[in-house]
Scaffold this active site. Structure first.
Site, PDB file in Angstrom:
ATOM      1  N   CYS B  91      43.410  57.977  42.656  1.00 40.83           N
ATOM      2  CA  CYS B  91      42.306  58.850  43.054  1.00 40.83           C
ATOM      3  C   CYS B  91      42.847  60.183  43.573  1.00 40.83           C
ATOM      4  O   CYS B  91      43.381  60.959  42.806  1.00 40.83           O
ATOM      5  CB  CYS B  91      41.409  58.134  44.071  1.00 40.83           C
ATOM      6  SG  CYS B  91      39.825  58.950  44.316  1.00 40.83           S
ATOM      7  N   HIS B 200      40.353  52.564  41.789  1.00 42.17           N
ATOM      8  CA  HIS B 200      41.155  52.073  42.918  1.00 42.17           C
ATOM      9  C   HIS B 200      41.599  50.625  42.741  1.00 42.17           C
ATOM     10  O   HIS B 200      40.937  49.710  43.237  1.00 42.17           O
ATOM     11  CB  HIS B 200      40.338  52.179  44.202  1.00 42.17           C
ATOM     12  CG  HIS B 200      40.167  53.575  44.688  1.00 42.17           C
ATOM     13  ND1 HIS B 200      40.979  54.140  45.658  1.00 42.17           N
ATOM     14  CD2 HIS B 200      39.287  54.536  44.327  1.00 42.17           C
ATOM     15  CE1 HIS B 200      40.594  55.392  45.882  1.00 42.17           C
ATOM     16  NE2 HIS B 200      39.569  55.654  45.092  1.00 42.17           N
ATOM     17  N   GLU B 202      43.860  49.129  44.309  1.00 40.71           N
ATOM     18  CA  GLU B 202      44.220  48.530  45.612  1.00 40.71           C
ATOM     19  C   GLU B 202      43.002  47.916  46.315  1.00 40.71           C
ATOM     20  O   GLU B 202      43.167  47.152  47.266  1.00 40.71           O
ATOM     21  CB  GLU B 202      44.909  49.579  46.507  1.00 40.71           C
ATOM     22  CG  GLU B 202      44.003  50.529  47.270  1.00 40.71           C
ATOM     23  CD  GLU B 202      43.403  51.647  46.422  1.00 40.71           C
ATOM     24  OE1 GLU B 202      43.403  51.534  45.181  1.00 40.71           O
ATOM     25  OE2 GLU B 202      42.911  52.631  47.022  1.00 40.71           O
TER      26      GLU B 202
END
Lengths: 77, 229
Positions: B91, B200, B202
């Site tokens: 991002c 994302h 994560e």
């Protein structure tokens, strides 16, 4: 000291949705006849007389503008 | 997995970074040790790979990622990447890597102007990078996307080069959320060691806190890549 203006605009081929939103909003304040709006950035620099044009273009091209998506002009005023 | 034991992966924090804690957690879930790196330091602390996490570094002033790309730690990241250090930008981290010149192209305002926040389906287009070797090209994964300036753009020559060299790593499927050229969600450097993506991974490592565990593969992939370096 000198004043230098750097204008940064999205390249013509880059879609500018912010400019389009401004353009659409113009009709809401009763303005007709504006075919297109593109939004950019305007920088005013106070620079020492020793700063040459090459340095000014380096400032514009490596920080103020991203050459991938933007064009710029440097003007001493 | 013994060859990956003790792997240390740096996670950079800039002023305005938001996702460094989740990125560190993903590193831990993958079985490596997260190492906090500070934007103002000229020190990578000997890590085996670096994650540049998401957020709004320097408030997105000037352009998203522009100021962060010039932070002291980025000098070290750029040097490291030249030596083959695996680097992942997520991002805002992707925006930073583009601004730093480690990845081609740029990220600009979403075509629809709206900030997009949703679980996004992606197709893994390349497993030949340091961060995607645990996937198979063609795999579809679901990870969160949350960005207002996620529209990938590059000139025609660059796009042609990325496609020809298999450097488009992730593509949006099920609808393009932001107007990105060629539905591009993520790209890689020529050597496949630096990868950036807008969604994302994560946030998708544990079913309790994300829509899937599909994102963990990026963090486990790099363990093999770093071990080979």
């Amino acid at each position: 000291m000198a004043r230098v203006v750097v204008d940064v605009m999205p390249k013509p081929e880059i879609l500018d949705p912010q400019g389009q939103a401004v353009s659409r909003a113009l009709s809401r304040i009763g303005v007709a006849g504006v075919a297109d709006v593109r939004q950019g950035k305007h920088f005013e620099l106070e620079v020492d007389d020793s700063v040459d044009d090459e340095t000014l273009h380096r400032i514009a091209g490596s920080l103020l503008a991203n050459p991938v998506i933007e064009d710029w002009t440097v003007t001493r005023v | 997995m013994s060859e990956t034991a003790g792997m240390r992966i740096g996670v950079i924090t800039f002023p305005g970074t938001l996702d460094d804690v989740d990125a560190a957690r993903a590193v831990r879930y993958a079985g490596a040790e997260p190492v906090a790196l500070w934007h103002g330091d000229h020190d990578l602390r000997g890590v085996d790979a670096v994650v540049v996490p998401g957020g709004f570094s320097y408030g997105d002033y000037l352009r998203a990622g522009a100021i962060a790309s010039l932070a002291p730690i980025m000098t070290e990241v750029i040097d490291g990447a030249r030596r083959g250090l695996p680097v992942l930008g997520i991002c805002n981290g992707f925006q930073i890597l583009c601004e730093a010149g480690l990845l081609p192209g740029a990220l600009v305002r979403n075509a629809g102007l709206h900030f997009v926040c949703r679980d996004q389906r992606l197709r893994v287009e390349s497993a030949a990078t340091a961060w995607t070797s645990r996937y198979t090209a063609g795999d579809e994964i679901v990870v969160p996307l949350k960005s207002g300036e996620g529209r990938y753009v590059a000139d025609a020559a660059t796009l042609g080069e990325l496609e020809a060299e298999g450097r488009v790593v992730f593509r949006y499927t099920g609808g393009n959320p932001n107007g990105a050229m060629s539905d591009i969600a993520g790209v890689a450097s020529a050597d496949g060691r630096v990868v950036g993506l807008m969604p994302h991974p994560e946030h998708a490592i544990d079913a309790l806190t994300g829509p899937s565990t599909d994102g963990l593969g990026l963090f486990t992939s790099v363990l093999t890549a770093a071990a080979m370096a």
